[in-house]
Design an enzyme around this catalytic site. Structure first.
Site, PDB file in Angstrom:
ATOM      1  N   ASP A  54      64.994  19.514  40.204  1.00  0.00           N
ATOM      2  CA  ASP A  54      65.881  18.661  39.415  1.00  0.00           C
ATOM      3  C   ASP A  54      67.207  19.376  39.231  1.00  0.00           C
ATOM      4  O   ASP A  54      67.344  20.553  39.567  1.00  0.00           O
ATOM      5  CB  ASP A  54      65.247  18.232  38.084  1.00  0.00           C
ATOM      6  CG  ASP A  54      64.960  19.386  37.133  1.00  0.00           C
ATOM      7  OD1 ASP A  54      65.026  20.558  37.560  1.00  0.00           O
ATOM      8  OD2 ASP A  54      64.665  19.124  35.954  1.00  0.00           O
ATOM      9  N   TYR A  57      70.655  21.280  37.854  1.00  0.00           N
ATOM     10  CA  TYR A  57      70.932  22.334  36.871  1.00  0.00           C
ATOM     11  C   TYR A  57      71.180  21.696  35.511  1.00  0.00           C
ATOM     12  O   TYR A  57      71.780  20.620  35.417  1.00  0.00           O
ATOM     13  CB  TYR A  57      72.160  23.137  37.280  1.00  0.00           C
ATOM     14  CG  TYR A  57      71.983  23.971  38.529  1.00  0.00           C
ATOM     15  CD1 TYR A  57      71.030  24.985  38.594  1.00  0.00           C
ATOM     16  CD2 TYR A  57      72.791  23.754  39.646  1.00  0.00           C
ATOM     17  CE1 TYR A  57      70.889  25.766  39.738  1.00  0.00           C
ATOM     18  CE2 TYR A  57      72.654  24.531  40.793  1.00  0.00           C
ATOM     19  CZ  TYR A  57      71.697  25.532  40.830  1.00  0.00           C
ATOM     20  OH  TYR A  57      71.557  26.297  41.966  1.00  0.00           O
ATOM     21  N   HIS A  64      60.051  29.577  46.173  1.00  0.00           N
ATOM     22  CA  HIS A  64      61.329  29.144  45.603  1.00  0.00           C
ATOM     23  C   HIS A  64      62.306  30.322  45.577  1.00  0.00           C
ATOM     24  O   HIS A  64      61.904  31.470  45.376  1.00  0.00           O
ATOM     25  CB  HIS A  64      61.086  28.624  44.174  1.00  0.00           C
ATOM     26  CG  HIS A  64      62.220  27.841  43.626  1.00  0.00           C
ATOM     27  ND1 HIS A  64      63.319  28.441  43.040  1.00  0.00           N
ATOM     28  CD2 HIS A  64      62.442  26.498  43.560  1.00  0.00           C
ATOM     29  CE1 HIS A  64      64.157  27.504  42.647  1.00  0.00           C
ATOM     30  NE2 HIS A  64      63.661  26.323  42.955  1.00  0.00           N
TER      31      HIS A  64
END
Length: 231
Positions: free
Chosen positions: A73, A75, A196
């Site tokens: 999603d 920042y 990630h």
């Protein structure tokens, strides 16, 4: 405009190829649910980013895509999100995840904005397209995922050749959807998966982001198929 002031998707410009999928979503139960939710949050005074949630679709036409970077999603800090996964607005210092992306890329540009990537065929899509200030994942499971899954399936069934850079468990969960749509339509795809790029996971097993070689692999695979200049 530094944040989302109103729910007005008909006023958000889209590049060619996206309008039918977006229109279908907006008319769906999930689309109407999302609209109601966002209107209510805006009316309640919530500070929501980014100001233009569909910007990735504005800058990157469907027919020109040869790479997809999938984020979770936007920042959630003031002035950071610009509607493109991992990208920050011009003049904003790159967050730690983006610094690690540049390190893996072997490049340290002056700006953390990835607008140039978006304009050259890299779809920078988040799974959820809005967030409230200081509250990561605050708009998860409110309807956006129904749209972004639809968009990923559309890209996988259309774009060829195309590389998918899936970093972290959330992005990797989309691999079966991408592979199924690509196989159904006979598209040439390369799906690359690693941890990630966040400092919390970038160096950890099973596949550390730093040192994964994804950009080199993507460039080589695309070059073999006649596509250059992506990153």
């Amino acid at each position: 405009m530094d944040r989302l002031r109103e729910w007005a998707p008909t006023q958000w410009p889209l590049a060619s190829g996206w309008q039918p999928a977006v229109d279908d979503f907006l008319a769906s139960p999930q689309g109407r649910q999302l609209a109601d939710f966002l209107r209510a949050r805006i009316a309640a005074g919530a500070v929501i980013y980014p100001p233009q949630p569909l910007r990735a679709l504005e800058l990157t036409p469907l027919a020109g895509i040869h790479a997809v970077v999938l984020g979770q999603d936007p920042y959630h800090g003031p002035g950071q999100a610009e509607g493109l996964a991992f990208s920050v607005a011009e003049g904003v210092p790159p967050p730690p995840s983006l610094k690690n992306i540049f390190q893996e890329l072997g490049s340290h540009p002056a700006s953390g904005s990835l607008v140039d990537w978006a304009r050259h065929g890299v779809l920078l899509l988040n799974a959820c397209l809005t967030v409230e200030q200081g509250q990561p994942a605050s708009h998860a499971k409110k309807g956006w995922e129904a749209l972004t899954d639809r968009l990923l399936a559309l890209v996988a069934g259309t774009a060829s050749p195309c590389v998918y850079l899936l970093w972290g468990a959330h992005a990797q969960a989309k691999a079966p959807l991408i592979q199924a749509a690509a196989a159904e339509h006979g598209r040439a795809v390369l799906v690359l998966q690693a941890n990630h790029p966040s400092p919390l996971s970038a160096r950890r097993p099973p596949v550390p982001f730093l040192g994964c070689g994804h950009f080199a692999q993507a460039r080589a695979w695309l070059a073999e198929r006649g596509v250059t200049g992506m990153f």
